[in-house]
Design a protein around this motif. Structure first.
Motif, short mmCIF file in Angstrom:
data_model
loop_
_atom_site.label_atom_id
_atom_site.label_comp_id
_atom_site.label_asym_id
_atom_site.label_seq_id
_atom_site.Cartn_x
_atom_site.Cartn_y
_atom_site.Cartn_z
N LYS A 68 0.84 -1.20 0.00
CA LYS A 68 0.00 0.00 0.00
C LYS A 68 0.87 1.26 0.00
CE LYS A 68 -2.05 1.57 3.70
NZ LYS A 68 -2.91 1.79 4.86
N THR A 69 1.92 1.25 0.79
CA THR A 69 2.82 2.40 0.86
C THR A 69 3.48 2.66 -0.49
OG1 THR A 69 3.21 2.08 3.21
CG2 THR A 69 4.89 3.32 1.99
N ILE A 70 3.96 1.61 -1.13
CA ILE A 70 4.59 1.76 -2.45
C ILE A 70 3.57 2.28 -3.45
CG2 ILE A 70 5.66 0.50 -4.37
CD1 ILE A 70 6.80 -1.43 -2.11
N TYR A 71 2.36 1.75 -3.40
CA TYR A 71 1.29 2.18 -4.30
C TYR A 71 1.00 3.67 -4.13
CZ TYR A 71 -3.48 2.53 -6.15
OH TYR A 71 -4.61 2.91 -6.83
N ILE A 72 0.85 4.12 -2.90
CA ILE A 72 0.54 5.53 -2.62
C ILE A 72 1.70 6.42 -3.06
CG2 ILE A 72 0.18 7.22 -0.77
CD1 ILE A 72 -1.38 4.93 0.70
N LEU A 73 2.92 6.04 -2.71
CA LEU A 73 4.09 6.84 -3.09
C LEU A 73 4.25 6.91 -4.61
CD1 LEU A 73 6.69 5.59 -0.46
CD2 LEU A 73 5.66 7.88 -0.57
N SER A 74 3.96 5.80 -5.29
CA SER A 74 4.17 5.75 -6.74
C SER A 74 3.21 6.66 -7.51
CB SER A 74 4.05 4.32 -7.26
OG SER A 74 2.72 3.86 -7.22
N LYS A 75 2.15 7.09 -6.87
CA LYS A 75 1.22 8.02 -7.51
C LYS A 75 1.82 9.42 -7.60
CE LYS A 75 -3.20 5.94 -6.57
NZ LYS A 75 -4.55 6.27 -6.16
N LYS A 76 2.82 9.69 -6.75
CA LYS A 76 3.40 11.03 -6.67
C LYS A 76 4.81 11.12 -7.24
CE LYS A 76 0.80 11.87 -2.49
NZ LYS A 76 0.86 11.83 -1.05
N LYS A 77 5.55 10.01 -7.16
CA LYS A 77 6.95 10.08 -7.58
C LYS A 77 7.51 8.68 -7.78
CE LYS A 77 8.72 10.28 -2.85
NZ LYS A 77 9.61 11.00 -1.96
N LYS A 78 8.75 8.62 -8.22
CA LYS A 78 9.45 7.35 -8.33
C LYS A 78 9.78 6.88 -6.92
CE LYS A 78 11.24 8.66 -12.75
NZ LYS A 78 12.36 8.98 -13.60
N VAL A 79 9.60 5.59 -6.66
CA VAL A 79 9.74 5.07 -5.30
C VAL A 79 11.10 4.42 -5.10
CG1 VAL A 79 8.75 3.53 -3.57
CG2 VAL A 79 7.25 4.66 -5.22
N ALA A 88 -2.34 -4.00 -3.16
CA ALA A 88 -2.20 -2.62 -2.69
C ALA A 88 -3.49 -1.84 -2.90
CB ALA A 88 -1.05 -1.93 -3.42
N GLU A 89 -4.10 -1.97 -4.07
CA GLU A 89 -5.33 -1.24 -4.35
C GLU A 89 -6.47 -1.69 -3.43
OE1 GLU A 89 -5.78 -1.96 -8.55
OE2 GLU A 89 -4.63 -0.16 -9.07
N GLU A 90 -6.57 -3.00 -3.22
CA GLU A 90 -7.61 -3.52 -2.33
C GLU A 90 -7.41 -3.03 -0.90
OE1 GLU A 90 -7.31 -7.74 -2.93
OE2 GLU A 90 -8.42 -7.66 -4.83
N THR A 91 -6.18 -3.04 -0.43
CA THR A 91 -5.87 -2.59 0.93
C THR A 91 -6.17 -1.09 1.06
OG1 THR A 91 -4.14 -4.27 1.08
CG2 THR A 91 -4.08 -2.50 2.72
N HIS A 92 -5.77 -0.33 0.06
CA HIS A 92 -5.99 1.12 0.06
C HIS A 92 -7.49 1.42 0.07
CE1 HIS A 92 -4.87 5.26 -0.47
NE2 HIS A 92 -5.47 5.35 -1.65
#
Length: 121
Positions: free
Chosen positions: A12-23, A70-74
């Motif tokens: 979930k953290t990687i998913y959220i971060l990847s929406k804003k920048k390279k992780v 990640a999407e399901e958890t989010h």
């Protein structure tokens, strides 16, 4: 790292971060408030399990299966957070509780709660 909660939190953290920048690992460490070596171990294990991969520039990307989790958890988190705040829980507590609940709730219970909640909103 076989714990469902840990896997879901990282993805979930990687998913959220990847929406804003390279992780990168440092971004995950800062967001989850863990050490960089802890993230390194977790990323290697998640890659072995097929949830993500690290490219030649050391950027972390979710695979299709990792993104799905990640999407399901989010979504569970957001739904539970909205539900809790709508019934009067302060946002800080609601966020903390939703983070715990998103991992513990069964698919059946979540779907029933979500269906009911959508009807009353």
């Amino acid at each position: 790292m076989k714990q469902k909660k840990t896997i879901e939190d990282y993805l979930k953290t990687i998913y959220i971060l990847s929406k804003k920048k390279k992780v990168r690992g440092i971004d995950i460490a800062e967001k989850l408030k863990v050490s960089r070596p802890t993230v390194s171990v977790a990323v290697k294990e998640l890659a072995r399990e097929g949830y993500l991969f690290v490219d030649d520039m050391f950027e972390i990307h979710l695979t299709e299966s990792g993104r799905k989790i990640a999407e399901e958890t989010h979504e569970r988190h957001n739904t539970l957070f909205c539900f809790l705040t709508d019934i009067g829980v302060n946002p800080k507590t609601a966020s903390e509780d939703a983070c715990e609940m998103e991992h513990a709730i069964s698919k059946e219970s979540y779907e029933a709660l979500k269906s009911w909640y959508c009807k009353i909103r």
